[in-house]
Design an enzyme around this catalytic site. Structure first.
Site, short mmCIF file in Angstrom:
data_model
loop_
_atom_site.label_atom_id
_atom_site.label_comp_id
_atom_site.label_asym_id
_atom_site.label_seq_id
_atom_site.Cartn_x
_atom_site.Cartn_y
_atom_site.Cartn_z
NE ARG A 1 56.77 15.70 -82.53
CZ ARG A 1 55.71 15.04 -82.97
NH1 ARG A 1 55.84 13.84 -83.48
NH2 ARG A 1 54.51 15.58 -82.89
CG ASP B 1 59.83 23.35 -82.44
OD1 ASP B 1 58.88 23.97 -82.91
OD2 ASP B 1 59.78 22.14 -82.16
CD1 TRP C 1 57.20 22.65 -89.79
CD2 TRP C 1 56.59 21.00 -91.18
NE1 TRP C 1 57.72 21.47 -89.30
CE2 TRP C 1 57.35 20.45 -90.13
CE3 TRP C 1 56.10 20.15 -92.17
CZ2 TRP C 1 57.64 19.08 -90.04
CZ3 TRP C 1 56.39 18.78 -92.08
CH2 TRP C 1 57.15 18.26 -91.02
CD1 TRP D 1 59.17 26.26 -91.06
CD2 TRP D 1 57.28 27.46 -91.19
NE1 TRP D 1 58.34 25.86 -90.04
CE2 TRP D 1 57.17 26.58 -90.10
CE3 TRP D 1 56.21 28.32 -91.48
CZ2 TRP D 1 56.04 26.52 -89.29
CZ3 TRP D 1 55.09 28.26 -90.66
CH2 TRP D 1 55.01 27.37 -89.58
C1 FRU Z 1 56.94 21.30 -82.25
C2 FRU Z 1 57.34 20.22 -83.23
C3 FRU Z 1 58.29 19.23 -82.60
C4 FRU Z 1 59.00 18.66 -83.79
C5 FRU Z 1 59.12 19.87 -84.68
C6 FRU Z 1 59.03 19.57 -86.14
O1 FRU Z 1 56.58 22.48 -82.87
O2 FRU Z 1 56.20 19.59 -83.76
O3 FRU Z 1 57.67 18.26 -81.79
O4 FRU Z 1 60.24 18.12 -83.46
O5 FRU Z 1 58.09 20.76 -84.32
O6 FRU Z 1 59.30 20.71 -86.89
#
Ligand code: FRU
Length: 436
Positions: A153, A18, A42, A15
């Protein structure tokens, strides 16, 4: 691991989401990315790593960052890279779940975790000391009027005139915002200010600020932005903002452009190419793993340009200029896929292997219902705003992703697809693939 990809970087049997730490560093493009190495779903996030000399040939390099500290024990979330004094600096969000899901410890119960901002460096872009070199540079936000200790984040760092700046996505009172920090040494960061907009999503992810063609742009991913749509209703947008380095004040106007009108892209990240031009790539969301093996890929890096107040996203020339080998059928295209170029007339409809495109009322519209593996829970029909300057299309077709660039980037509409056929129903097009 030395898996290779051509043109589109794809999940290496796992998987991915970003793009992270995208940078041209010491003669190579480095693209890190959110990765769960053990399945096609995920989970506890790591940073995968791929490199390329030319943006066309990509080599996967395995895992660069993995959870190793209390602050990132539940995952290394998204972040960015800069070069300073020859070193590569990565900034990212470390998360620590309040409660693990006992049935799958890679997931969090009740979406409650703490989020801190961390930094790690490398002398060569390949070696990272996950045990000795990680530093927490911004602990979880304690003041709930400034930001959220949970949903803060995705640090993006850039060099301003006299200092370093960082923008981080956050939320207060169920409204998204971008927090701005400043630093002289990359380690000590001071909160300066925040930017927000009423009713643009409940929380912002992956903010990215940069200047291009004299304009100041903020690109970000507001969650639940398109309130009246089916999922995905979180889509990345881009606005021309004002920014004052002294005060950190950023004003976001009421208008925005969508990065892509196909609604499948998310979490874009920009960097500068070898020649200093601004480009970005983004995560291509996929509702199911391809061949049950991999899930997630990245769009072709797109140059970002601003002309007459409009933001253009066109395929990076390092790729566009290599699609020169003429072919007569998609069957002749290899892993790189193929490109169709044509000019559409009002009322015209075409089909690319079952993916339908048309022009009506001056807008390009798309229908992927025939090539989307029955995912009716997601939207299948899309359209652009009314085109401003003609209707020329450059369409890059990959087995699982179609990118339609209209009028050299005036608008882009891209979609995830499954099971395209080799049949093309269209008039007056040229078809090319990657030259050797
Ligand atoms: C966006 C997100 C970010 C986070 C990441 C976690 O897709 O939710 O905000 O850092 O993916 O995988």
């Amino acid at each position: 691991m030395s898996e290779m990809n051509l043109v589109h970087v794809k999940a290496p049997n796992c998987w991915i989401n970003d793009p992270n730490g995208f940078i041209y560093y010491k003669g190579l493009y480095h693209l890190f990315y959110q990765c769960f190495p053990y399945s096609t779903q995920w989970g506890r996030m790591h940073w995968g790593h791929a490199v390329s000399k030319d943006l066309v040939h990509w080599e996967h390099k395995g895992i660069a960052l993995y959870p190793s500290k209390t602050d990132d024990r539940s995952g290394c979330f998204s972040g960015s890279a800069i070069e300073h004094d020859g070193k590569l600096y990565l900034f990212y969000t470390g998360v620590n779940y309040a409660q693990e899901d006992p049935e799958n410890i890679n997931l969090c119960l009740n979406d409650k975790f703490t989020a801190a901002q961390l930094m790690i460096t490398s002398e060569d872009g390949f070696h990272f000391d996950n045990i000795r070199d990680k530093k927490t540079i911004i602990p979880p936000i304690a003041n709930s009027r400034i930001g959220c200790s949970n949903h803060t984040r995705d640090p993006k760092v850039w060099r301003g005139k006299d200092a370093w700046y960082m923008v981080v996505g956050s939320t207060v009172d169920h409204q998204g915002r971008a927090l701005i920090f400043k630093s002289d040494d990359l380690e000590h960061w001071t909160f300066l200010n925040f930017a927000t907009q009423d009713h643009w999503g409940w929380g912002w992810e992956c903010p990215d600020y940069f200047e291009v063609d004299g304009a100041k742009l903020l690109v970000f991913s507001p969650m639940d932005f398109l309130k009246d749509e089916k999922p995905y209703n979180s889509v990345p947008i881009c606005s021309q903002v004002s920014f004052n380095e002294e005060t950190g004040e950023m004003k976001i106007p009421d208008d925005y452009q969508m990065l892509d009108y196909g609604c499948d892209l998310y979490a874009p990240q920009s960097t500068t190419d070898q020649e200093g031009r601004r480009m970005l790539t983004a995560w291509v969301r996929m509702p199911e793993a391809v061949d049950g093996r991999w899930n997630g890929m990245f769009c072709i890096p797109r140059l970002v340009e601003v002309k007459d107040g409009h933001i253009y996203f066109r395929p990076h020339p390092a790729i566009a200029e290599r699609f020169t080998k003429s072919i007569t059928s998609p069957k002749e295209a290899g892993e790189a896929g193929y490109k169709l170029s044509l000019t559409m007339e009002e009322g015209e409809e075409i089909s690319i292997g079952g993916y339908k495109l048309g022009l009506s009322g001056g807008r390009i519209h798309a229908d992927r219902s025939g090539v989307f593996a029955g995912h009716d829970e997601l939207k299948s029909q899309f359209e652009t705003p009314v085109l401003r300057e003609g209707s020329h299309l450059d369409i890059y077709v990959d087995a699982n992703f179609i990118e339609v660039y209209i009028n050299n980037g005036e608008y882009v509409l891209s979609n995830t697809v499954y099971g395209l056929t080799d049949q093309i129903t269209a008039k007056g097009y040229t078809m090319t693939t990657l030259a050797d």
